[in-house]
Write a protein that holds these residues in place. Structure first.
Motif, PDB file in Angstrom:
ATOM      1  N   VAL A  28       8.586   5.262  -5.066  1.00 51.95           N
ATOM      2  CA  VAL A  28       8.008   5.107  -6.399  1.00 51.95           C
ATOM      3  C   VAL A  28       8.865   5.890  -7.383  1.00 51.95           C
TER       4      VAL A  28
ATOM      5  N   TYR B 202       8.164   0.523  -6.664  1.00 53.12           N
ATOM      6  CA  TYR B 202       7.339   0.555  -7.876  1.00 53.12           C
ATOM      7  C   TYR B 202       7.970   1.542  -8.845  1.00 53.12           C
TER       8      TYR B 202
ATOM      9  N   VAL C  66      -0.902   2.600  -7.382  1.00 49.42           N
ATOM     10  CA  VAL C  66       0.242   2.207  -6.554  1.00 49.42           C
ATOM     11  C   VAL C  66      -0.053   2.493  -5.087  1.00 49.42           C
TER      12      VAL C  66
END
Length: 272
Positions: free
Chosen positions: A205, A247, A258
């Motif tokens: 992420v 992400y 997420v």
């Protein structure tokens, strides 16, 4: 080994500057500029930022290898920039960075709340950093007093190789007793940090607004005109997406949706 892990996320490994502390990852910037100046070469903040996320020795090497910086070094010293120069600059850099890092130890808004929410779900909290251990010996106690104490800490220089390789993540797996990699999320604001997670086989992420790609404090960010904010955010998102982040979000404050999306993907049989 779990060939097709379909369980829950078991750990999140966070970077430090630009991720949990130091909104905009500002602490090293002035130090990089200053140490090169002490060696007779002017560099810009943009040149200093370009390799952010690498271990600091490799970061200095990468700055000096930029063609424009290398040309200035050649003009100043009459020879090419070399690893011996990196060694000398690094010796000056570490104490300078350790000296200024307390000024940039602010916890990024939402970070403590997210860590508490993850712990409430039973997750372990790991950490890796491009800072070396002498710098983290200054920063980690400050963060702990502010409420952030991860379950482990792996610093640049602790292992034979740092980012973008996976060894620091492997140490996290061992320290935390967590496997397989598909049960872990790596959260970072830099390309080398995303590479670190990808090379270790974890979910990744990227953080656009709180990190190096945006480069501003929380107050400076809040004061931006909407158009400039959008431009900076888009540029940072693009860089992290191109690096392969699964992400990209603004900051750690946006992590829980997420996490839930990733667990949904795992339940459907998807892997990082």
């Amino acid at each position: 080994m779990a060939r097709n892990y379909g369980g829950k996320i078991r750990a999140v490994v966070f970077d430090w500057a630009g991720t949990i502390v130091d909104h905009g990852s500002r602490a090293p910037m002035g130090v990089f500029v200053e140490v090169f100046r002490r060696f007779g070469v002017e560099i810009s903040v943009a040149e200093a930022r370009a390799p952010m996320g690498l271990p600091k020795w490799q970061h200095i090497q990468a700055v000096g290898r930029q063609p424009a910086v290398g040309a200035r070094w050649q003009a100043a010293h009459g020879r090419d920039f070399a690893d011996g120069d990196v060694d000398q600059i690094y010796e000056v850099f570490t104490p300078l960075n350790a000296q200024v890092v307390p000024q940039f130890a602010d916890i990024i808004p939402g970070a403590l709340e997210i860590v508490a929410a993850l712990r409430a779900r039973g997750l372990k909290i790991g950490s890796t950093t491009g800072y070396n251990r002498p710098i983290m010996e200054v920063l980690a106690p400050i963060a702990a007093r502010a409420g952030y104490a991860p379950d482990n800490l792996v610093c640049a220089g602790d292992l034979a190789e740092g980012r973008p390789g996976p060894l620091m993540m492997y140490r996290c797996f061992t320290d935390l007793g967590i496997w397989p990699p598909a049960s872990v999320i790596k959260v970072d604001d830099t390309v080398p940090g995303i590479d670190e997670g990808l090379n270790a086989g974890t979910w990744t992420v990227g953080l656009s607004v709180s990190g190096n790609g945006f480069g501003l404090s929380a107050d400076e960010t809040a004061a931006l005109p909407p158009a400039e904010f959008a431009e900076r955010r888009t540029a940072a998102e693009r860089e992290l997406t191109r690096a392969g982040a699964h992400y990209v979000i603004d900051s750690v404050a946006d992590l829980l949706p997420v996490l839930e999306a990733i667990e949904g993907r795992l339940a459907r049989g998807e892997q990082p």
